[in-house]
Write a protein that holds these residues in place. Structure first.
Motif, mmCIF file in Angstrom:
data_model
loop_
_atom_site.group_PDB
_atom_site.id
_atom_site.type_symbol
_atom_site.label_atom_id
_atom_site.label_comp_id
_atom_site.label_asym_id
_atom_site.label_seq_id
_atom_site.Cartn_x
_atom_site.Cartn_y
_atom_site.Cartn_z
ATOM 1 N N TYR A 28 -8.908 3.021 -3.808
ATOM 2 C CA TYR A 28 -9.717 1.888 -3.344
ATOM 3 C C TYR A 28 -8.875 0.893 -2.557
ATOM 4 N N SER A 29 -7.615 0.721 -2.967
ATOM 5 C CA SER A 29 -6.752 -0.282 -2.329
ATOM 6 C C SER A 29 -5.375 0.250 -1.991
ATOM 7 N N ARG B 15 0.836 -1.187 0.000
ATOM 8 C CA ARG B 15 0.000 0.000 0.000
ATOM 9 C C ARG B 15 0.880 1.250 0.000
#
Length: 250
Positions: A161-162, A138
Motif C-alpha cells: 500500500y505504501s 519506500r
C-alpha cells in the motif's frame, strides 16, 4: 497471519543534564516495560515472540521464565555479539527454561547461515537499522521466506500500500488508521506480516531522562501502550490471526 514480535535490548544510554541511573534500575525499567506488554497481550489473548539481546540474558532470567509461562516464544537478539557469546546465551536459556530456542534476529552485525545452523537455530529474522529517514523510505525487495541450508530466513515485511516496512518506528509514528490500512492491503497480497517493536519504546522518557532523538520520544511510553492495545483489539475485532514465529514457520 500477523507475526507480532518484540525486541528486548540493552538500554544502556547517555542521560541528559547529569542524570544517572545504575544498571539495576535500567533492568527494572526493561522488566516493567515488558510486563506492561505482557498484560496487553494477555488482555487480547494474543501470543508473540520476544527476542532477547545476548548481553542481558542472564540478568533477565526471571522475566524470560515469565514470558514463557504466558505461552510466548523466546528467541535470541544479536546486536553485536560473536558466535561464542550467542551460543552461550542460547544454551543458558535452554538450560534454565528447558525450552528449545529456535530463532535469532540480527541487525548490523550478522553471522552466516552456516554458523547459525551449527548452533541449531531453525530460523533467522534479520532487520535493518531504523533511523529518522529509513522508516519512511519506500522499499522494493522480496518478502518471501526462503530456506538456506535447512534454515528459514524471514525478511522484514513491507506494505504494498505504501512500500513502507513494518518496523518499530513506523508503528510508533504513523496514525493507527493508516497502519490498519497498511495491514489490510498487505494481507491481500502476502501470507504474513512480521511486525517488530522494541520494549524501550514503552519507556516514560519524561521520568527517565535517556538522551535519545526527539523523534524517538514521539508517541512513546503510555501512548505506545495505548496504541498497541487498540491495535490488538482491532486485530481481534477483524478476526486477523496472530501466531508466534515458530508456529508459523514450522
Amino acid at each position: 497471519m500477523i507475526l507480532l514480535t518484540f525486541n528486548i535490548i540493552n538500554n544502556k544510554s547517555d542521560f541528559k543534564d547529569h542524570y544517572r541511573i545504575d544498571d539495576n534500575e535500567i533492568t527494572k525499567i526493561t522488566v516493567d516495560n515488558v510486563s506492561s506488554i505482557l498484560r496487553i497481550l494477555e488482555n487480547n489473548n494474543i501470543l508473540a515472540t520476544f527476542f532477547i539481546e545476548v548481553s542481558i540474558v542472564d540478568a533477565l532470567q526471571p522475566l524470560i521464565k515469565k514470558i514463557i509461562s504466558k505461552g510466548h516464544e523466546i528467541s535470541i537478539y544479536n546486536a553485536n555479539s560473536n558466535a561464542k557469546e550467542i551460543e552461550k546465551a542460547k544454551k543458558s536459556i535452554e538450560d534454565f527454561t528447558e525450552k528449545i530456542i529456535r530463532g535469532i534476529r540480527q541487525k548490523d552485525v550478522t553471522l552466516s547461515v552456516h554458523e547459525l545452523k551449527q548452533m541449531e537455530f531453525s530460523y533467522i529474522s534479520n532487520i535493518e537499522n531504523a533511523n529518522i529517514l529509513f522508516p519512511l523510505k519506500r522499499l522494493q525487495r522480496s518478502t518471501e521466506i526462503i530456506e538456506e541450508n535447512g534454515v528459514s530466513i524471514i525478511p522484514e515485511s513491507i506494505s504494498p500500500y505504501s512500500q513502507i516496512p513494518y518496523n518499530d518506528f513506523v508503528f510508533q509514528t504513523v496514525p493507527l488508521k493508516f497502519y490498519q490500512n497498511m495491514v489490510n492491503e498487505t494481507l491481500k497480497n502476502e501470507d504474513f506480516i512480521l511486525i517488530y517493536l522494541n520494549s524501550w519504546q514503552f519507556t516514560d522518557f519524561e521520568k527517565f531522562r535517556f538522551r535519545i532523538p526527539f523523534y524517538r520520544k514521539f508517541n512513546s511510553g503510555r501512548t505506545m501502550s495505548d496504541k498497541l492495545e487498540s491495535f490488538l483489539k482491532w486485530l481481534n475485532e477483524n478476526e486477523l490471526a496472530c501466531a508466534r514465529v515458530k508456529d508459523f514457520v514450522f
